[in-house]
Motif scaffolding. Structure first.
Motif, short mmCIF file in Angstrom:
data_model
loop_
_atom_site.label_atom_id
_atom_site.label_comp_id
_atom_site.label_asym_id
_atom_site.label_seq_id
_atom_site.Cartn_x
_atom_site.Cartn_y
_atom_site.Cartn_z
N LEU A 164 0.83 -1.21 0.00
CA LEU A 164 0.00 0.00 0.00
C LEU A 164 0.86 1.26 0.00
O LEU A 164 0.59 2.21 -0.73
N PHE A 165 1.91 1.27 0.83
CA PHE A 165 2.77 2.45 0.91
C PHE A 165 3.55 2.68 -0.38
O PHE A 165 3.82 3.82 -0.74
N THR A 166 3.94 1.60 -1.04
CA THR A 166 4.71 1.75 -2.28
C THR A 166 3.81 1.88 -3.50
O THR A 166 4.30 1.92 -4.63
N LYS A 167 2.51 1.91 -3.28
CA LYS A 167 1.51 2.08 -4.34
C LYS A 167 1.45 0.89 -5.32
O LYS A 167 0.97 1.04 -6.43
N LEU A 168 1.96 -0.28 -4.90
CA LEU A 168 1.78 -1.48 -5.72
C LEU A 168 0.32 -1.93 -5.70
O LEU A 168 -0.17 -2.49 -6.67
N VAL A 169 -0.34 -1.67 -4.58
CA VAL A 169 -1.76 -1.96 -4.41
C VAL A 169 -2.45 -0.64 -4.13
O VAL A 169 -2.03 0.12 -3.25
N LYS A 170 -3.50 -0.35 -4.88
CA LYS A 170 -4.26 0.88 -4.66
C LYS A 170 -5.31 0.63 -3.57
O LYS A 170 -5.94 -0.42 -3.54
N LEU A 171 -5.49 1.61 -2.72
CA LEU A 171 -6.45 1.48 -1.63
C LEU A 171 -7.85 1.22 -2.15
O LEU A 171 -8.61 0.46 -1.56
N THR A 172 -8.19 1.82 -3.26
CA THR A 172 -9.54 1.64 -3.81
C THR A 172 -9.81 0.19 -4.20
O THR A 172 -10.96 -0.24 -4.22
N TRP A 173 -8.76 -0.58 -4.51
CA TRP A 173 -8.94 -1.98 -4.89
C TRP A 173 -9.42 -2.83 -3.71
O TRP A 173 -10.14 -3.80 -3.90
N VAL A 174 -8.99 -2.49 -2.50
CA VAL A 174 -9.29 -3.33 -1.34
C VAL A 174 -10.21 -2.67 -0.33
O VAL A 174 -10.59 -3.29 0.66
N GLU A 175 -10.56 -1.42 -0.57
CA GLU A 175 -11.33 -0.65 0.42
C GLU A 175 -12.68 -1.28 0.72
O GLU A 175 -13.08 -1.40 1.88
N GLU A 176 -13.40 -1.71 -0.29
CA GLU A 176 -14.73 -2.27 -0.07
C GLU A 176 -14.66 -3.59 0.71
O GLU A 176 -15.41 -3.80 1.66
N ALA A 177 -13.72 -4.46 0.34
CA ALA A 177 -13.56 -5.74 1.04
C ALA A 177 -13.12 -5.51 2.48
O ALA A 177 -13.61 -6.17 3.40
N ALA A 178 -12.18 -4.58 2.68
CA ALA A 178 -11.70 -4.31 4.03
C ALA A 178 -12.81 -3.72 4.90
O ALA A 178 -12.92 -4.05 6.08
N SER A 179 -13.64 -2.87 4.33
CA SER A 179 -14.75 -2.29 5.09
C SER A 179 -15.75 -3.37 5.51
O SER A 179 -16.24 -3.36 6.63
N LEU A 180 -16.03 -4.30 4.60
CA LEU A 180 -16.94 -5.39 4.92
C LEU A 180 -16.38 -6.24 6.05
O LEU A 180 -17.08 -6.57 7.01
N LEU A 181 -15.10 -6.59 5.96
CA LEU A 181 -14.47 -7.40 7.01
C LEU A 181 -14.44 -6.65 8.34
O LEU A 181 -14.66 -7.25 9.40
N THR A 182 -14.19 -5.37 8.30
CA THR A 182 -14.14 -4.58 9.53
C THR A 182 -15.52 -4.47 10.17
O THR A 182 -15.66 -4.56 11.39
N ARG A 183 -16.55 -4.28 9.33
CA ARG A 183 -17.92 -4.18 9.87
C ARG A 183 -18.35 -5.46 10.57
O ARG A 183 -19.12 -5.43 11.53
N HIS A 184 -17.89 -6.60 10.09
CA HIS A 184 -18.31 -7.89 10.65
C HIS A 184 -17.20 -8.55 11.46
O HIS A 184 -17.18 -9.77 11.61
N MET A 185 -16.30 -7.76 12.00
CA MET A 185 -15.15 -8.29 12.72
C MET A 185 -15.55 -9.12 13.94
O MET A 185 -14.89 -10.09 14.29
N MET A 186 -16.64 -8.77 14.57
CA MET A 186 -17.06 -9.49 15.78
C MET A 186 -17.31 -10.96 15.49
O MET A 186 -17.08 -11.81 16.36
N LEU A 187 -17.73 -11.28 14.28
CA LEU A 187 -17.96 -12.69 13.92
C LEU A 187 -16.68 -13.51 14.01
O LEU A 187 -16.71 -14.70 14.30
N PHE A 188 -15.54 -12.88 13.78
CA PHE A 188 -14.27 -13.60 13.80
C PHE A 188 -13.82 -13.92 15.22
O PHE A 188 -12.93 -14.74 15.42
N PHE A 189 -14.42 -13.27 16.22
CA PHE A 189 -14.04 -13.52 17.61
C PHE A 189 -14.91 -14.59 18.26
O PHE A 189 -14.63 -15.00 19.38
N ILE A 190 -15.96 -15.03 17.61
CA ILE A 190 -16.84 -16.04 18.19
C ILE A 190 -16.11 -17.35 18.47
O ILE A 190 -16.21 -17.89 19.57
N PRO A 191 -15.32 -17.89 17.53
CA PRO A 191 -14.61 -19.14 17.85
C PRO A 191 -13.64 -18.98 19.03
O PRO A 191 -13.50 -19.87 19.86
#
Length: 116
Positions: free
Chosen positions: A39-66
């Protein structure tokens, strides 16, 4: 889907590096470091992963259930050692606060000496 593929690719790459080099760092942490560097070297653009990262962050609590269910299996052990667990947690927290305050105080004094 591209965002998830990129995130999973870096996770997989981290595991491959960890297993092949026998590093004492978990593979997912290595993948996260590589992803951050990309991300810092601009090999990956933030816009490419922003939607997926937001979805994972919104549902982060599900990952703590196990993890939470796993902890419930150790309730008898935790109950038998609750004093040591609480004492260690409080002691570590106090130690971090004291050291952080002391370092901040020293840095503040140095800044005042130099007129910053």
């Amino acid at each position: 889907m591209l965002g998830f593929a990129i995130l999973l690719g870096f996770n997989f790459l981290g595991y491959v590096i960890q297993l092949s080099l026998h590093l004492p760092l978990p593979g997912n942490v290595i993948g996260l470091i590589l992803f951050t560097a990309a991300l810092f070297t601009k090999l990956v653009k933030l816009t490419w992963v922003e939607e997926a990262a937001s979805l994972l962050t919104r549902h982060m609590m599900l990952f703590f259930i196990p993890f939470t269910v796993g902890v419930l299996a150790f309730i008898p052990i935790i109950g038998a050692n609750w004093l040591a667990i609480c004492g260690g947690t409080v002691g570590a927290t106090v130690a971090v606060l004291v050291v952080t305050g002391w370092v901040s105080s020293k840095i503040g004094q140095e800044s005042a000496k130099h007129g910053e």
